[in-house]
Design a protein around this motif. Structure first.
Motif, PDB file in Angstrom:
ATOM      1  N   GLY A 111       0.540  -1.189   0.125  1.00 46.14           N
ATOM      2  CA  GLY A 111      -0.170  -0.125  -0.045  1.00 46.14           C
ATOM      3  C   GLY A 111       0.870   1.179   0.002  1.00 46.14           C
ATOM      4  O   GLY A 111       2.256   1.215   0.095  1.00 46.14           O
ATOM      5  N   THR A 112       0.278   2.429   0.000  1.00 39.71           N
ATOM      6  CA  THR A 112       0.974   3.571  -0.211  1.00 39.71           C
ATOM      7  C   THR A 112       1.823   3.984   0.744  1.00 39.71           C
ATOM      8  O   THR A 112       2.837   4.677   1.046  1.00 39.71           O
ATOM      9  CB  THR A 112       0.032   4.934  -0.402  1.00 39.71           C
ATOM     10  N   LYS A 134       6.029   2.035  -7.397  1.00 36.64           N
ATOM     11  CA  LYS A 134       6.042   3.425  -7.332  1.00 36.64           C
ATOM     12  C   LYS A 134       4.855   3.992  -8.236  1.00 36.64           C
ATOM     13  O   LYS A 134       4.095   4.849  -7.688  1.00 36.64           O
ATOM     14  CB  LYS A 134       7.458   4.114  -8.127  1.00 36.64           C
ATOM     15  N   ARG A 144       1.959   2.677  -8.212  1.00 37.88           N
ATOM     16  CA  ARG A 144       0.613   2.417  -7.280  1.00 37.88           C
ATOM     17  C   ARG A 144       0.853   3.264  -5.931  1.00 37.88           C
ATOM     18  O   ARG A 144      -0.054   3.283  -5.072  1.00 37.88           O
ATOM     19  CB  ARG A 144       0.455   0.922  -6.839  1.00 37.88           C
ATOM     20  N   GLY A 145       2.108   4.258  -5.923  1.00 36.00           N
ATOM     21  CA  GLY A 145       2.203   5.289  -4.827  1.00 36.00           C
ATOM     22  C   GLY A 145       3.008   4.639  -3.852  1.00 36.00           C
ATOM     23  O   GLY A 145       2.600   5.239  -2.597  1.00 36.00           O
ATOM     24  N   VAL A 146       3.575   3.467  -3.784  1.00 33.96           N
ATOM     25  CA  VAL A 146       4.309   3.066  -2.475  1.00 33.96           C
ATOM     26  C   VAL A 146       5.327   4.022  -1.918  1.00 33.96           C
ATOM     27  O   VAL A 146       6.085   4.662  -2.890  1.00 33.96           O
ATOM     28  CB  VAL A 146       4.907   1.597  -2.702  1.00 33.96           C
ATOM     29  N   GLU A 147       5.252   4.410  -0.726  1.00 29.85           N
ATOM     30  CA  GLU A 147       6.070   5.399  -0.142  1.00 29.85           C
ATOM     31  C   GLU A 147       7.424   5.532  -0.460  1.00 29.85           C
ATOM     32  O   GLU A 147       8.104   6.500  -0.865  1.00 29.85           O
ATOM     33  CB  GLU A 147       5.789   5.668   1.293  1.00 29.85           C
TER      34      GLU A 147
END
Length: 343
Positions: free
Chosen positions: A156-157, A178, A180-183
């Motif tokens: 998840g992000t 990246k 999918r917005g993974v931190e």
């Protein structure tokens, strides 16, 4: 009789380029002119064997190679309505009735033409936009493998992830994470050129495990946490093994905090050097990732949208006239990252 060039396994560690009959599509089939085909570790595995084992006696037979193709439709059967001549397509190697393309089936995609039996968009073919180069489109199959790995991780992000192995699958996983917005995504490898590519495609940080202590660097990058016994561990949430070496597996066990996950996408080399008991100290969840049960065409649109990013995974583009050189590169450790043969 019209013929075409096709690549199959020869003697151990060698290919044969042979003339075979050019396929003629039936009423429900399509004929694809191959314009690019990637070389995969599976191809080199078959070459090391000299073919594929058959029968109870373990005898080896030659097989046609290539399962990462992109090309254009040059002929369709009378009953095929979803495709037309000129469509640019990628292929699901597992979606044809004659066996997996390039992996034991009747056909291999490292050929001038490829017959797709029972051609159907969404099942064994997908059309991609004209602006995407064929060599990048040929990454569709391995990027589906990488996408399934990321899907299995359920990242998840807010997660902090490390990817071991900056080959095509590891770098593909990095891109998908990246997108999918993974931190925060760290990539670990021992080859500086691969680590530079990892940064270029979006990794937040890289670690050269030949020069740095992985656990210490992950703690610096992801903060400090603890395992089930309260011992200090890196704050990494998810470990992805795209390398397949026992040292990688052990590094994850040694670094894992309580409740961390590890996704195994690389083929593992057998080893007695792994302390599975160490997994108890973190309640590390081990998740296996194999192939692409649903992802083969789920990735196509995003691959097309971000094709310039994915293009950086290709280290060598070799014309089919030099296909022997292409396989030599792919089989030489450290000589190439991703080799794509162009037609």
């Amino acid at each position: 009789m019209a013929t075409m060039k096709s690549v199959k396994t020869g003697a151990k560690n060698e290919i044969d380029v042979v003339d075979v009959e050019r396929p003629t599509p039936g009423p429900r089939d399509a004929l694809v002119r191959i314009r690019a085909c990637g070389i995969c570790g599976t191809d080199t595995f078959f070459l090391h064997l000299g073919g594929t084992p058959v029968g109870a006696d373990g005898s080896i037979r030659s097989l046609p190679l290539g399962h990462e193709p992109a090309g254009e439709i040059v002929e369709v059967g009378a009953e095929v309505s979803e495709l037309k001549v000129g469509d640019r397509v990628v292929v699901n190697p597992q979606g044809v009735p004659c066996g997996i393309i390039g992996c034991g089936g009747a056909h291999g995609a490292m050929s001038e033409y490829l017959l797709i039996e029972e051609a159907q968009v969404g099942r064994n073919l997908a059309v991609f936009p004209d602006h995407v180069p064929f060599d990048v489109a040929a990454l569709n199959e391995p990027m589906a493998v990488a996408r399934h790995c990321v899907n299995r991780s359920e990242a998840g992000t807010g997660d902090k992830v490390v990817v071991f192995g900056a080959g095509p699958i590891g770098l593909g996983a990095t891109i998908w994470l990246k997108l999918r917005g993974v931190e925060h995504v760290v990539v670990v490898d021992i080859i500086p050129e691969r680590l530079r590519t990892a940064l270029a495609v979006g990794a937040d940080a890289v670690v050269n495990s030949a020069e740095e202590n992985v656990t210490e660097r992950l703690t610096e990058l992801h903060g400090q946490a603890a395992n089930a016994l309260g011992q200090p561990r890196a704050g990494t949430d998810i470990y992805i093994d795209a390398a397949g070496a026992s040292a990688v597996f052990q590094a994850a066990v040694d670094s894992a905090k309580w409740g961390a996950k590890m996704v195994m996408v690389a083929v593992q080399k057998k080893s007695d050097a792994i302390d599975l008991g160490g997994m108890l100290r973190s309640e590390l969840t081990l998740i296996a990732s194999q192939g692409y049960p649903t992802e083969i065409f789920e990735v196509t649109a995003e691959l097309a949208e971000h094709y310039e990013r994915f293009a950086q995974l290709i280290s060598h583009r070799v014309p089919f006239a030099d296909v022997e050189q292409a396989f030599s590169l792919a089989m030489t450790p450290g000589a190439a990252e991703k080799v794509v043969v162009t037609f």
